[in-house]
Design a protein around this motif. Structure first.
Motif, PDB file in Angstrom:
ATOM      1  N   ARG A 113      18.071 -16.578  29.649  1.00 45.72           N
ATOM      2  CA  ARG A 113      18.170 -16.540  28.187  1.00 45.72           C
ATOM      3  C   ARG A 113      17.693 -15.189  27.668  1.00 45.72           C
ATOM      4  O   ARG A 113      16.617 -14.708  28.049  1.00 45.72           O
ATOM      5  N   ASP A 114      18.508 -14.597  26.812  1.00 44.68           N
ATOM      6  CA  ASP A 114      18.144 -13.337  26.161  1.00 44.68           C
ATOM      7  C   ASP A 114      17.122 -13.637  25.071  1.00 44.68           C
ATOM      8  O   ASP A 114      17.389 -14.409  24.145  1.00 44.68           O
ATOM      9  N   VAL A 115      15.915 -13.054  25.197  1.00 44.58           N
ATOM     10  CA  VAL A 115      14.860 -13.307  24.206  1.00 44.58           C
ATOM     11  C   VAL A 115      14.541 -12.048  23.410  1.00 44.58           C
ATOM     12  O   VAL A 115      13.424 -11.863  22.928  1.00 44.58           O
ATOM     13  N   THR A 116      15.547 -11.195  23.251  1.00 43.80           N
ATOM     14  CA  THR A 116      15.337  -9.954  22.500  1.00 43.80           C
ATOM     15  C   THR A 116      14.840 -10.244  21.089  1.00 43.80           C
ATOM     16  O   THR A 116      13.873  -9.632  20.616  1.00 43.80           O
ATOM     17  N   ASP A 117      15.484 -11.188  20.408  1.00 39.35           N
ATOM     18  CA  ASP A 117      15.091 -11.495  19.035  1.00 39.35           C
ATOM     19  C   ASP A 117      13.684 -12.063  18.982  1.00 39.35           C
ATOM     20  O   ASP A 117      12.882 -11.701  18.112  1.00 39.35           O
ATOM     21  N   ARG A 118      13.376 -12.961  19.932  1.00 34.99           N
ATOM     22  CA  ARG A 118      12.041 -13.540  19.938  1.00 34.99           C
ATOM     23  C   ARG A 118      10.983 -12.479  20.243  1.00 34.99           C
ATOM     24  O   ARG A 118       9.919 -12.465  19.622  1.00 34.99           O
ATOM     25  N   ALA A 119      11.301 -11.601  21.206  1.00 34.76           N
ATOM     26  CA  ALA A 119      10.354 -10.537  21.532  1.00 34.76           C
ATOM     27  C   ALA A 119      10.129  -9.624  20.332  1.00 34.76           C
ATOM     28  O   ALA A 119       9.010  -9.172  20.066  1.00 34.76           O
ATOM     29  N   ARG A 120      11.231  -9.374  19.584  1.00 37.60           N
ATOM     30  CA  ARG A 120      11.105  -8.525  18.403  1.00 37.60           C
ATOM     31  C   ARG A 120      10.241  -9.208  17.348  1.00 37.60           C
ATOM     32  O   ARG A 120       9.386  -8.580  16.717  1.00 37.60           O
ATOM     33  N   ILE A 121      10.455 -10.508  17.178  1.00 33.86           N
ATOM     34  CA  ILE A 121       9.651 -11.252  16.200  1.00 33.86           C
ATOM     35  C   ILE A 121       8.178 -11.255  16.609  1.00 33.86           C
ATOM     36  O   ILE A 121       7.278 -11.057  15.782  1.00 33.86           O
ATOM     37  N   GLU A 122       7.912 -11.482  17.920  1.00 35.12           N
ATOM     38  CA  GLU A 122       6.523 -11.490  18.397  1.00 35.12           C
ATOM     39  C   GLU A 122       5.882 -10.126  18.207  1.00 35.12           C
ATOM     40  O   GLU A 122       4.710 -10.026  17.827  1.00 35.12           O
ATOM     41  N   SER A 123       6.671  -9.072  18.477  1.00 34.03           N
ATOM     42  CA  SER A 123       6.145  -7.726  18.265  1.00 34.03           C
ATOM     43  C   SER A 123       5.843  -7.485  16.795  1.00 34.03           C
ATOM     44  O   SER A 123       4.796  -6.923  16.442  1.00 34.03           O
ATOM     45  N   ASP A 124       6.787  -7.921  15.935  1.00 39.84           N
ATOM     46  CA  ASP A 124       6.560  -7.762  14.497  1.00 39.84           C
ATOM     47  C   ASP A 124       5.332  -8.549  14.056  1.00 39.84           C
ATOM     48  O   ASP A 124       4.560  -8.087  13.200  1.00 39.84           O
ATOM     49  N   MET A 125       5.132  -9.741  14.652  1.00 37.28           N
ATOM     50  CA  MET A 125       3.969 -10.545  14.287  1.00 37.28           C
ATOM     51  C   MET A 125       2.679  -9.880  14.735  1.00 37.28           C
ATOM     52  O   MET A 125       1.671  -9.898  14.020  1.00 37.28           O
ATOM     53  N   ARG A 126       2.706  -9.273  15.945  1.00 36.05           N
ATOM     54  CA  ARG A 126       1.511  -8.556  16.403  1.00 36.05           C
ATOM     55  C   ARG A 126       1.195  -7.394  15.479  1.00 36.05           C
ATOM     56  O   ARG A 126       0.037  -7.152  15.134  1.00 36.05           O
ATOM     57  N   ILE A 127       2.236  -6.667  15.095  1.00 37.74           N
ATOM     58  CA  ILE A 127       2.037  -5.537  14.182  1.00 37.74           C
ATOM     59  C   ILE A 127       1.505  -6.035  12.839  1.00 37.74           C
ATOM     60  O   ILE A 127       0.592  -5.439  12.252  1.00 37.74           O
ATOM     61  N   ALA A 128       2.088  -7.161  12.364  1.00 33.38           N
ATOM     62  CA  ALA A 128       1.650  -7.716  11.080  1.00 33.38           C
ATOM     63  C   ALA A 128       0.196  -8.189  11.159  1.00 33.38           C
ATOM     64  O   ALA A 128      -0.579  -7.986  10.214  1.00 33.38           O
ATOM     65  N   ARG A 129      -0.171  -8.816  12.306  1.00 33.96           N
ATOM     66  CA  ARG A 129      -1.555  -9.268  12.470  1.00 33.96           C
ATOM     67  C   ARG A 129      -2.512  -8.086  12.479  1.00 33.96           C
ATOM     68  O   ARG A 129      -3.582  -8.134  11.877  1.00 33.96           O
ATOM     69  N   THR A 130      -2.113  -7.032  13.192  1.00 28.40           N
ATOM     70  CA  THR A 130      -2.958  -5.839  13.230  1.00 28.40           C
ATOM     71  C   THR A 130      -3.121  -5.252  11.837  1.00 28.40           C
ATOM     72  O   THR A 130      -4.226  -4.874  11.424  1.00 28.40           O
ATOM     73  N   ALA A 131      -1.993  -5.176  11.097  1.00 24.94           N
ATOM     74  CA  ALA A 131      -2.053  -4.638   9.733  1.00 24.94           C
ATOM     75  C   ALA A 131      -2.919  -5.522   8.843  1.00 24.94           C
ATOM     76  O   ALA A 131      -3.692  -5.029   8.013  1.00 24.94           O
ATOM     77  N   ALA A 132      -2.797  -6.855   9.028  1.00 26.45           N
ATOM     78  CA  ALA A 132      -3.603  -7.776   8.224  1.00 26.45           C
ATOM     79  C   ALA A 132      -5.089  -7.628   8.548  1.00 26.45           C
ATOM     80  O   ALA A 132      -5.938  -7.647   7.649  1.00 26.45           O
ATOM     81  N   ASP A 133      -5.397  -7.484   9.848  1.00 21.76           N
ATOM     82  CA  ASP A 133      -6.797  -7.289  10.243  1.00 21.76           C
ATOM     83  C   ASP A 133      -7.353  -6.008   9.638  1.00 21.76           C
ATOM     84  O   ASP A 133      -8.488  -5.975   9.138  1.00 21.76           O
ATOM     85  N   GLN A 134      -6.547  -4.940   9.684  1.00 24.16           N
ATOM     86  CA  GLN A 134      -6.985  -3.680   9.107  1.00 24.16           C
ATOM     87  C   GLN A 134      -7.163  -3.802   7.600  1.00 24.16           C
ATOM     88  O   GLN A 134      -8.108  -3.250   7.023  1.00 24.16           O
ATOM     89  N   ALA A 135      -6.230  -4.537   6.958  1.00 25.56           N
ATOM     90  CA  ALA A 135      -6.335  -4.737   5.513  1.00 25.56           C
ATOM     91  C   ALA A 135      -7.599  -5.517   5.167  1.00 25.56           C
ATOM     92  O   ALA A 135      -8.282  -5.204   4.193  1.00 25.56           O
ATOM     93  N   ASN A 136      -7.907  -6.554   5.981  1.00 22.96           N
ATOM     94  CA  ASN A 136      -9.113  -7.337   5.729  1.00 22.96           C
ATOM     95  C   ASN A 136     -10.373  -6.504   5.932  1.00 22.96           C
ATOM     96  O   ASN A 136     -11.354  -6.637   5.197  1.00 22.96           O
TER      97      ASN A 136
END
Length: 510
Positions: A122-145
């Motif tokens: 199964r191609d999980v490119t989209d899921r990997a991209r979403i997980e990467s975006d979520m990691r980036i978003a979490r990092t940004a949220a942590d920095q914002a907090n």
């Protein structure tokens, strides 16, 4: 199509494999591809004829092929259904050489004594991209907090400084004038300062609780210490309204964050005093060994049943219209609810119009203290004045405006005041003036130093028993560990002049 596949592939099996949403391949123990469905061609870009007979490693990036041969051999020796590369990031290679992340499930097939393997890819490119975006978003949220936390810490200190100065100057001026008109002006000014202070404290408290920067520090503590601090801080306000603040004695111990619990109880006591015109406000704790219920009761106006579901909402005040003059902004109970939710405490309210209200916080019971030594009650003070010494204070404050206002007020009350703006100056003043009886220190000092460091250094180098008052604009639970220190009080800015005097008197009776 070879003999093994012919025996395997009935029309039904072929139909199932061809209609599968994932790319499906079947290969033998030697790794040769026996079958590939149409999704394989769509995903990898190979025609089926190009794959059949080729090694399955053709579909992997070259850097993984040698290792995969070893893994494939191991699977042949331990045949079972399982995901491939559990816990690892897997990649496949298209015909054009491009790579993409995949998820692969392996299933063994036994046919005529031979072992084959069916692989679903199964191609999980989209899921990997979403997980990467979520990691980036979490990092940004942590920095914002973190950024929000730094901002709130600065705001808590800097915004309260001018209020502290105004409050002390107003208290000083009140003691210098006898003119009724001037006193009337000062009364109105104090009302405005009190309203501004309550609103600022409430907004900062809510911001900190919502931002996630407040992290509970759960400890076992004596409830009596907490109630005694509340009595000390609120008795004067209650008395000014002709009310009696009653605090019942208790031996109960609770397990929670005492600073946050105190924050919630302060709001409950403040509300009780505000909405009670005659009678009393009572604090008591009831323990059954498993839970501790802390009650704040009053003989005030009470709350009708239809209003009870809304009283914990922001800006909701019973009987106050949208454009009406407000005594507060309806944020106190919202803070109580947020603290209770953060600490997972129970909160109840019982009220009857015209008879009063009782708010109850329910906490887990704490473990018994390990010592049988008498418990120190800070609010009553146990240090007598030093023999032959005048009331001499050390004021440690790096803000000139607050320092001057505090000095003028304390001198007007008959104290001798030595001043310092830093840790080094504070130690120097203590060594020069051995008759100093108490330290009054701001928390944030110049050079990143704190009042906690000043008090610790003074007790280590000069006098291990010198009492101290730590004045702070912080509302986060930064001072839980200080609660057990003897002869130390923590006061939240802005500290009203009369409250400051009560705190000093409780430590050093004069």
């Amino acid at each position: 199509m070879n003999r093994e596949l012919k025996s395997l592939s009935s029309d039904l099996v072929r139909s199932v494999l061809e209609s599968a949403p994932d790319a499906m391949i079947i290969f033998d123990a030697a790794g040769s591809v026996l079958f590939a469905n149409r999704q394989v061609s769509a995903l990898f870009g190979y025609k089926r004829a190009e794959l059949v007979g080729q090694k399955v490693e053709l579909l992997l990036p070259e850097r993984f092929r040698g290792r995969h041969v070893e893994h494939r051999s191991g699977f042949g020796q331990s045949v079972r259904m399982r995901p491939m590369g559990a816990g690892l990031d897997l990649f496949a290679r298209r015909r054009d050489g491009s790579e993409f992340p995949v998820e692969i499930s392996l299933s063994p097939i036994e046919q005529g004594g031979n072992v084959m393997v069916a692989a679903a890819i199964r191609d999980v490119t989209d899921r990997a991209r979403i997980e990467s975006d979520m990691r980036i978003a979490r990092t940004a949220a942590d920095q914002a907090n973190q950024s929000k936390g730094r901002f709130l810490a600065t705001a808590s200190h800097d915004l309260r400084q001018p209020l502290q100065t105004l409050s002390l100057l107003s208290g000083t001026l009140r003691r210098l004038v006898d003119d009724p008109q001037v006193r009337e002006v000062l009364d109105e000014q104090d009302l405005a300062l009190g309203t501004m202070s309550r609103l600022l404290n409430a907004l900062l408290d809510i911001s900190k609780l919502e931002s996630g920067v407040v992290k509970p520090e759960i400890v076992h503590f004596d409830v009596a210490d907490l109630l005694e601090e509340l009595r000390l801080e609120s008795a004067g306000v209650a008395a000014s309204k002709g009310l009696v603040l009653c605090v019942e004695s208790t031996n109960a111990r609770a397990c929670s964050d005492p600073t946050l619990v105190a924050q919630a109880l302060k709001n409950l006591v403040s509300n009780a005093i505000k909405y009670t015109s005659r009678g009393h406000v009572q604090l008591r704790a009831i323990s059954d060994g498993k839970r501790v219920k802390i009650e704040v009761s009053d003989t005030g106006r009470g709350i009708a049943a239809e209003h009870l579901p809304q009283i914990f909402e922001e800006f909701y005040q019973v009987g106050v219209g949208t454009n009406a003059s407000r005594d507060g902004y309806g944020l106190g109970l919202s803070i109580v609810q947020r603290v209770a939710k953060l600490l997972k405490l129970g909160i109840e309210v019982q009220s009857n119009p015209g008879e009063g209200s009782t708010f109850t916080l329910e906490l887990p019971a704490g473990k018994p203290a390990f010592t049988t030594a008498p418990r120190h009650v800070r609010a009553r003070g146990t240090l007598p004045p030093r023999a032959g010494a005048a009331r001499h204070l050390l004021l440690v404050e790096d803000d000139p405006g607050v320092r001057n206002a505090t000095r003028m007020f304390l001198k007007g009350e008959g104290f001798r005041v030595s001043e310092a703006a830093s840790l080094e100056e504070a130690l120097q003043r203590l060594e020069e003036n051995p008759d100093i009886q108490v330290i009054v220190s701001d928390y944030h000092l110049e050079g990143g130093r704190t009042g906690v460091e000043v008090i610790a250094a003074a007790r280590q180098r000069v006098d291990p028993g010198i009492p101290a008052i730590l004045v702070t604009g912080e509302t986060a639970p930064l001072f839980g560990s200080l609660r057990e220190q003897p002869h130390l009080l923590v006061a939240s800015k802005p500290v009203e002049p009369d409250t400051l005097l009560q705190l000093i008197q409780s430590l050093v009776p004069g």
